[in-house]
Scaffold this motif. Structure first.
Motif, PDB file in Angstrom:
ATOM      1  N   LEU A  54       0.209  -1.362   0.223  1.00 21.83           N
ATOM      2  CA  LEU A  54      -0.277  -0.012   0.352  1.00 21.83           C
ATOM      3  C   LEU A  54       0.720   1.462   0.164  1.00 21.83           C
ATOM      4  O   LEU A  54       2.196   1.448   0.090  1.00 21.83           O
ATOM      5  CB  LEU A  54      -0.729  -0.236   1.526  1.00 21.83           C
ATOM      6  CG  LEU A  54      -1.757  -1.418   1.438  1.00 21.83           C
ATOM      7  CD1 LEU A  54      -2.757  -1.373   2.992  1.00 21.83           C
ATOM      8  CD2 LEU A  54      -3.075  -0.684  -0.172  1.00 21.83           C
ATOM      9  N   LEU A  55      -0.035   2.076  -0.804  1.00 25.70           N
ATOM     10  CA  LEU A  55       1.117   3.835  -0.377  1.00 25.70           C
ATOM     11  C   LEU A  55       1.291   4.139   1.589  1.00 25.70           C
ATOM     12  O   LEU A  55       0.704   4.097   2.082  1.00 25.70           O
ATOM     13  CB  LEU A  55      -0.024   4.763  -0.782  1.00 25.70           C
ATOM     14  CG  LEU A  55      -0.448   5.128  -2.396  1.00 25.70           C
ATOM     15  CD1 LEU A  55      -1.445   5.539  -2.537  1.00 25.70           C
ATOM     16  CD2 LEU A  55       1.033   4.926  -3.238  1.00 25.70           C
ATOM     17  N   ASN A  56       2.294   4.221   1.383  1.00 21.13           N
ATOM     18  CA  ASN A  56       3.079   4.488   2.938  1.00 21.13           C
ATOM     19  C   ASN A  56       2.290   6.280   3.020  1.00 21.13           C
ATOM     20  O   ASN A  56       2.134   7.440   2.431  1.00 21.13           O
ATOM     21  CB  ASN A  56       3.789   4.650   2.930  1.00 21.13           C
ATOM     22  CG  ASN A  56       5.520   5.720   1.848  1.00 21.13           C
ATOM     23  OD1 ASN A  56       4.856   6.009   1.776  1.00 21.13           O
ATOM     24  ND2 ASN A  56       6.513   4.901   1.010  1.00 21.13           N
ATOM     25  N   TYR A  57       3.054   7.173   4.003  1.00 19.87           N
ATOM     26  CA  TYR A  57       3.290   8.103   5.158  1.00 19.87           C
ATOM     27  C   TYR A  57       3.594   9.297   3.953  1.00 19.87           C
ATOM     28  O   TYR A  57       3.322  10.027   4.041  1.00 19.87           O
ATOM     29  CB  TYR A  57       3.450   7.978   6.375  1.00 19.87           C
ATOM     30  CG  TYR A  57       3.410   9.455   6.997  1.00 19.87           C
ATOM     31  CD1 TYR A  57       2.238  10.328   7.176  1.00 19.87           C
ATOM     32  CD2 TYR A  57       3.706  10.574   6.865  1.00 19.87           C
ATOM     33  CE1 TYR A  57       1.782  11.163   7.425  1.00 19.87           C
ATOM     34  CE2 TYR A  57       4.160  12.213   7.339  1.00 19.87           C
ATOM     35  CZ  TYR A  57       2.800  12.311   7.858  1.00 19.87           C
ATOM     36  OH  TYR A  57       2.161  13.560   8.133  1.00 19.87           O
ATOM     37  N   ARG A  58       4.580   8.714   3.325  1.00 21.17           N
ATOM     38  CA  ARG A  58       5.421   9.634   2.265  1.00 21.17           C
ATOM     39  C   ARG A  58       4.545  10.336   1.281  1.00 21.17           C
ATOM     40  O   ARG A  58       4.204  11.140   0.911  1.00 21.17           O
ATOM     41  CB  ARG A  58       6.670   9.447   2.149  1.00 21.17           C
ATOM     42  CG  ARG A  58       7.525  10.300   1.039  1.00 21.17           C
ATOM     43  CD  ARG A  58       8.840   9.453  -0.128  1.00 21.17           C
ATOM     44  NE  ARG A  58       9.735   8.305   0.789  1.00 21.17           N
ATOM     45  CZ  ARG A  58      10.622   9.403   0.813  1.00 21.17           C
ATOM     46  NH1 ARG A  58      10.839  10.126   0.292  1.00 21.17           N
ATOM     47  NH2 ARG A  58      11.491   8.717   1.961  1.00 21.17           N
ATOM     48  N   ALA A  59       3.809   8.943   0.485  1.00 19.08           N
ATOM     49  CA  ALA A  59       3.121   9.296  -0.084  1.00 19.08           C
ATOM     50  C   ALA A  59       2.003  10.112   0.374  1.00 19.08           C
ATOM     51  O   ALA A  59       1.144  11.050  -1.221  1.00 19.08           O
ATOM     52  CB  ALA A  59       1.972   8.178  -1.121  1.00 19.08           C
ATOM     53  N   LYS A  76      -8.190  -7.185   0.800  1.00 17.64           N
ATOM     54  CA  LYS A  76      -9.456  -7.243   0.328  1.00 17.64           C
ATOM     55  C   LYS A  76      -9.853  -5.306   0.918  1.00 17.64           C
ATOM     56  O   LYS A  76     -10.894  -4.846  -0.009  1.00 17.64           O
ATOM     57  CB  LYS A  76      -9.977  -7.329   1.895  1.00 17.64           C
ATOM     58  CG  LYS A  76     -11.417  -7.699   1.852  1.00 17.64           C
ATOM     59  CD  LYS A  76     -11.994  -8.714   0.523  1.00 17.64           C
ATOM     60  CE  LYS A  76     -13.599  -8.423   0.465  1.00 17.64           C
ATOM     61  NZ  LYS A  76     -14.168  -9.563  -0.306  1.00 17.64           N
ATOM     62  N   LEU A  77      -9.458  -4.398   1.231  1.00 17.38           N
ATOM     63  CA  LEU A  77      -9.215  -3.049   1.532  1.00 17.38           C
ATOM     64  C   LEU A  77      -9.637  -1.872   0.261  1.00 17.38           C
ATOM     65  O   LEU A  77     -10.248  -1.312  -0.131  1.00 17.38           O
ATOM     66  CB  LEU A  77      -8.333  -2.179   2.823  1.00 17.38           C
ATOM     67  CG  LEU A  77      -8.445  -1.112   3.298  1.00 17.38           C
ATOM     68  CD1 LEU A  77      -9.952  -0.476   3.198  1.00 17.38           C
ATOM     69  CD2 LEU A  77      -7.735  -0.279   3.640  1.00 17.38           C
ATOM     70  N   GLU A  78      -7.651  -2.493  -0.354  1.00 17.19           N
ATOM     71  CA  GLU A  78      -7.574  -2.065  -1.866  1.00 17.19           C
ATOM     72  C   GLU A  78      -8.890  -1.491  -1.855  1.00 17.19           C
ATOM     73  O   GLU A  78      -9.338  -0.903  -3.295  1.00 17.19           O
ATOM     74  CB  GLU A  78      -6.678  -1.636  -1.493  1.00 17.19           C
ATOM     75  CG  GLU A  78      -5.649  -0.802  -2.932  1.00 17.19           C
ATOM     76  CD  GLU A  78      -4.445  -1.511  -3.002  1.00 17.19           C
ATOM     77  OE1 GLU A  78      -3.732  -0.193  -3.286  1.00 17.19           O
ATOM     78  OE2 GLU A  78      -3.713  -2.637  -2.898  1.00 17.19           O
ATOM     79  N   SER A  79      -8.451  -3.201  -2.466  1.00 20.67           N
ATOM     80  CA  SER A  79      -9.442  -3.641  -4.181  1.00 20.67           C
ATOM     81  C   SER A  79     -10.993  -3.376  -3.246  1.00 20.67           C
ATOM     82  O   SER A  79     -11.279  -2.856  -4.650  1.00 20.67           O
ATOM     83  CB  SER A  79      -9.857  -5.119  -3.997  1.00 20.67           C
ATOM     84  OG  SER A  79     -10.753  -5.639  -5.024  1.00 20.67           O
TER      85      SER A  79
END
Length: 369
Positions: A214-219, A268-271
């Protein structure tokens, strides 16, 4: 004779290849999104000015070495095939006139046969060639570039034959020179692509969480800066999610199985988020068992329904670990709307406070304000 062969087939093409690199550098400068419109216009001026100087240099050098004008179309062909700056179509069109202007004002090329008809023919054929190759999507760049320069070579030979200025030595020199330019430019392009891939890979890794992808805090920080600059009036909803009793999951099933849970929850969350909100959303993991979603939508109900459905899903669909254990879990969340007079860090803090309230009031629920 040997020096003439080396000069026309290696040294001159090397000069042309260096000129191509100079123009590519200017092109990259121009396409930098941080540059202002004023500087972009200025870089256009540099491109035109340097190209005119390059063409004059090419004309002079080829005349001195092989008593003919060659390689004049190589730079615009190369730059057009890169499909970046549309300015190169105009520079391609004015290329034949450079010789005429220099002849008129400097009286230097009177012994060179020049007719508008044959040079217009060469211009039309070269432009048609570039247009076809540019819109031919299947072959890679190095194939198209090789075809372009060999075709340009044959067009040049055709025009020279029509003008009765074709010599065997000239054909050999230009053919060898084109081969050298093709080899040089394809090697440069291969290195450029590899470098871009490495940069893209490093950028991807810098904004992605190693465990879940997943994307991180920097993103998140960069995306929120971009959102703050946008003038789009679409509401932005932000939610923080925290897996309930995750320390107990790690203590009971082990940290490796805890990682399996985090990856399963992330997928699942991202999807589900992307399926329901298309491209107007993003999912982040800041670390541990904490996740954040950002959605450009004004429907609290839609987001809450999605998150509640996820809670029910993991309550009835356990995560299966590699050692055949089944892990049920739930999560708590806080959902809030970003206000225009607040920063995204303040919005994040409000959502975080809602998560603590959800956990203190029984967990497995989504609170909103």
């Amino acid at each position: 004779m040997l020096l003439q062969i080396l000069s026309s087939s290696i040294f001159l093409p090397l000069v042309v290849a260096s000129m191509i690199i100079a123009q590519i550098h200017l092109e990259n400068y121009q396409t930098d999104i941080k540059k202002t419109h004023h500087k972009k216009y200025l870089s256009n001026f540099y491109i035109v000015f340097i190209y005119l100087a390059q063409e004059i240099c090419i004309i002079e050098l080829t005349l001195q070495n092989i008593n003919a004008i060659a390689f004049t179309f190589v730079i615009p062909i190369t730059m057009i095939l890169r499909n970046r700056n549309k300015l190169w179509w105009g520079l391609l069109a004015i290329t034949p006139t450079i010789i005429v202007i220099m002849n008129i004002y400097l009286k230097r090329y009177q012994f060179v046969t020049f007719t508008w008809g044959t040079n217009l023919l060469r211009l039309v054929l070269t432009a048609a060639l570039c247009f076809i190759l540019l819109h031919w999507n299947k072959p890679p760049y190095y194939i198209k570039y090789t075809i372009a320069l060999y075709a340009n070579f044959f067009i040049h030979i055709l025009v020279s034959a029509i003008n009765h200025h074709l010599e065997f030595d000239f054909v050999i020199f230009i053919l060898l020179g084109n081969c050298f330019i093709i080899l040089t430019e394809n090697s440069r392009h291969h290195y450029e692509v590899k470098q871009q891939e490495e940069i893209a890979k490093l950028h991807y890794e810098s904004i992605r969480d190693d465990l879940t992808g997943l994307l991180n805090y920097r993103a998140f920080d960069q995306d929120m800066r971009n959102l703050a600059r946008e003038k789009d009036s679409t509401p932005v909803l932000l939610a923080i999610l925290d897996i309930d009793h995750f320390k107990k999951v790690n203590d009971t099933y082990g940290h490796l199985n805890g990682n399996v849970v985090l990856r399963a929850f992330s997928r699942k969350l991202e999807s589900e988020v992307h399926h329901n909100f298309d491209s107007n959303c993003a999912v982040y993991r800041f670390g541990g068992e904490e996740f954040t979603i950002v959605v450009k939508d004004d429907s609290y109900a839609k987001v809450i329904k999605l998150l509640n459905n996820l809670n029910e899903y993991f309550a009835s669909h356990p995560v299966k670990t590699p050692d055949d254990q089944q892990i049920y879990f739930s999560f708590s969340g806080g959902l809030t709307r970003h206000l225009e007079d607040k920063t995204f860090n303040q919005t994040l803090a409000r959502a975080d406070n809602l998560v603590y309230q959800a956990k203190n009031s029984g967990r497995k629920q989504i609170l909103f304000d």
